[in-house]
Design a protein around this motif. Structure first.
Motif, short mmCIF file in Angstrom:
data_model
loop_
_atom_site.label_atom_id
_atom_site.label_comp_id
_atom_site.label_asym_id
_atom_site.label_seq_id
_atom_site.Cartn_x
_atom_site.Cartn_y
_atom_site.Cartn_z
N PRO A 39 0.06 -7.05 4.77
CA PRO A 39 0.70 -6.61 6.02
C PRO A 39 1.54 -7.70 6.68
N GLY A 40 1.16 -8.94 6.54
CA GLY A 40 1.92 -10.04 7.12
C GLY A 40 3.23 -10.31 6.40
N ASN A 41 3.39 -9.71 5.21
CA ASN A 41 4.61 -9.89 4.42
C ASN A 41 5.49 -8.64 4.45
N GLY A 42 5.24 -7.78 5.43
CA GLY A 42 6.11 -6.62 5.58
C GLY A 42 5.57 -5.33 5.01
N PHE A 43 4.42 -5.36 4.38
CA PHE A 43 3.84 -4.14 3.81
C PHE A 43 3.03 -3.45 4.90
N THR A 44 3.74 -2.77 5.76
CA THR A 44 3.15 -2.16 6.94
C THR A 44 3.33 -0.64 6.91
N PRO A 45 2.59 0.08 7.74
CA PRO A 45 2.79 1.54 7.80
C PRO A 45 4.23 1.93 8.12
N ALA A 46 4.92 1.11 8.87
CA ALA A 46 6.31 1.41 9.21
C ALA A 46 7.21 1.43 7.98
N HIS A 47 6.82 0.69 6.95
CA HIS A 47 7.57 0.65 5.70
C HIS A 47 6.96 1.57 4.65
N GLY A 48 6.00 2.36 5.07
CA GLY A 48 5.38 3.30 4.13
C GLY A 48 4.20 2.75 3.38
N TYR A 49 3.62 1.66 3.86
CA TYR A 49 2.49 1.04 3.18
C TYR A 49 1.30 0.91 4.13
N PRO A 50 0.45 1.91 4.19
CA PRO A 50 -0.76 1.78 5.01
C PRO A 50 -1.67 0.71 4.43
N PRO A 51 -2.58 0.16 5.24
CA PRO A 51 -3.50 -0.87 4.72
C PRO A 51 -4.27 -0.36 3.51
N LEU A 52 -4.45 -1.24 2.54
CA LEU A 52 -5.22 -0.87 1.34
C LEU A 52 -6.62 -0.43 1.73
N SER A 53 -7.06 0.67 1.15
CA SER A 53 -8.40 1.18 1.44
C SER A 53 -8.94 1.90 0.22
N LEU A 54 -10.20 1.67 -0.08
CA LEU A 54 -10.84 2.37 -1.19
C LEU A 54 -11.11 3.82 -0.86
N ALA A 55 -10.89 4.21 0.40
CA ALA A 55 -10.99 5.62 0.76
C ALA A 55 -9.80 6.42 0.23
N ASP A 56 -8.74 5.70 -0.15
CA ASP A 56 -7.57 6.35 -0.76
C ASP A 56 -7.86 6.59 -2.23
N GLY A 57 -7.72 7.82 -2.68
CA GLY A 57 -8.09 8.19 -4.05
C GLY A 57 -7.42 7.36 -5.12
N PRO A 58 -6.08 7.24 -5.14
CA PRO A 58 -5.43 6.43 -6.17
C PRO A 58 -5.85 4.96 -6.15
N THR A 59 -6.05 4.41 -4.96
CA THR A 59 -6.48 3.02 -4.87
C THR A 59 -7.89 2.85 -5.43
N LEU A 60 -8.77 3.79 -5.11
CA LEU A 60 -10.13 3.74 -5.64
C LEU A 60 -10.12 3.85 -7.16
N ARG A 61 -9.29 4.74 -7.68
CA ARG A 61 -9.20 4.89 -9.14
C ARG A 61 -8.68 3.61 -9.78
N ALA A 62 -7.67 2.98 -9.17
CA ALA A 62 -7.14 1.74 -9.72
C ALA A 62 -8.18 0.62 -9.69
N ALA A 63 -8.95 0.54 -8.60
CA ALA A 63 -9.95 -0.51 -8.47
C ALA A 63 -11.12 -0.28 -9.43
N ALA A 64 -11.65 0.94 -9.43
CA ALA A 64 -12.76 1.24 -10.34
C ALA A 64 -12.33 1.12 -11.79
N GLY A 65 -11.11 1.58 -12.06
CA GLY A 65 -10.59 1.47 -13.42
C GLY A 65 -10.42 0.03 -13.86
N SER A 66 -10.08 -0.85 -12.92
CA SER A 66 -9.95 -2.27 -13.25
C SER A 66 -11.29 -2.88 -13.65
N VAL A 67 -12.36 -2.45 -12.99
CA VAL A 67 -13.69 -2.92 -13.37
C VAL A 67 -14.03 -2.44 -14.78
N LEU A 68 -13.76 -1.17 -15.05
CA LEU A 68 -14.00 -0.64 -16.39
C LEU A 68 -13.13 -1.35 -17.42
#
Length: 258
Positions: free
Chosen positions: A128-157
């Motif tokens: 967020p400090g580098n411009g990745f903000t909701p105003a630019h279409g980038y909400p804060p990273l959250s594992l509650a987001d389905g694609p983000t959770l899949r990417a994170a869990a998939g990375s562990v696998l």
């Protein structure tokens, strides 16, 4: 297989090397992701980044540590000659390899989960400090987001499959240096081959069968239709590499004198 599991757990628990490698996995994976997040920016005009994948870039470094840990799990015994003692005390060789794989899987799951969570946290705090903000279409990273959770869990696998693949390769070649060289070659060198060939059909084929390129498809969260492989199909390619390596290693372990 209880006796084999207990023996393998005792070996890993009573030596310092595996613990240090697991700590290095967590620290370096998260640090690499934090460094990557700190070096990119999203200007006011907007940008086009896959933020979850960007935050998980440290996995590409972490897999090297996982591979070294997995290789040493069995090739270290060949180097010291302890493998003869192990196979004399536990003559069911398939069970010995299965026990090594099970303990390695558990350790990688735990350390890999902590490492991946560190990557996500680094991205959430730094980007967020580098411009990745909701105003630019980038909400804060959250594992509650389905694609983000899949990417994170998939990375562990992904890290678990890298560990099993490396264990299989080490069982085949038995020498630590050679096994690490083979694994790194198949992961890192193979991954750049598609960019060195002009023919698009060969590019696609090499990408599809590359264990690293295919496996890391699991981290993608945007433009999925343009990927050579879907996220789960890509992880399946890596699973096939791991299964083939373990099967080959298991067969050779049974046939050899040691």
């Amino acid at each position: 297989m209880r006796r084999e599991l207990h023996a393998e757990w005792t070996k890993l628990r009573t030596t310092t090397g595996p613990g240090r490698l697991l700590l290095a996995l967590v620290a370096l994976t998260a640090a690499a992701s934090a460094a990557a997040a700190a070096t990119v920016s999203c200007p006011s005009a907007g940008c086009n980044y896959d933020v979850p994948k960007l935050s998980l870039i440290g996995v590409q470094l972490g897999q090297a540590i996982v591979a070294i840990l997995a290789v040493l799990t069995i090739s270290g015994e060949y180097g010291t000659g302890m493998i003869r003692t192990t196979l004399t005390a536990m003559p069911r060789r398939g069970a010995v390899l299965a026990a090594k794989a099970a303990i390695l899987t558990g350790l990688t799951l735990v350390a890999g989960t902590v490492a991946v969570l560190g990557c996500v946290l680094a991205g959430r705090l730094i980007l967020p400090g580098n411009g990745f903000t909701p105003a630019h279409g980038y909400p804060p990273l959250s594992l509650a987001d389905g694609p983000t959770l899949r990417a994170a869990a998939g990375s562990v696998l992904y890290l678990v499959l890298i560990a099993l693949f490396s264990l299989g390769v080490a069982t085949v070649v038995r020498d630590s240096a050679v096994a690490i060289g083979v694994v790194f070659g198949l992961l890192y060198v193979f991954s750049i081959l598609p960019f060195m060939i002009a023919d698009p059909d060969w590019q696609r084929l090499l990408w599809d069968i590359s264990p690293m390129n295919a496996g890391l498809s699991i981290q993608a969260t945007v433009h999925l239709s343009s990927l050579p492989l879907s996220p789960w199909a890509g992880l399946g390619v890596l699973a096939a590499w791991a299964a083939a390596a373990l099967l080959g290693g298991g067969l050779l372990l049974r046939q050899r004198d040691v």
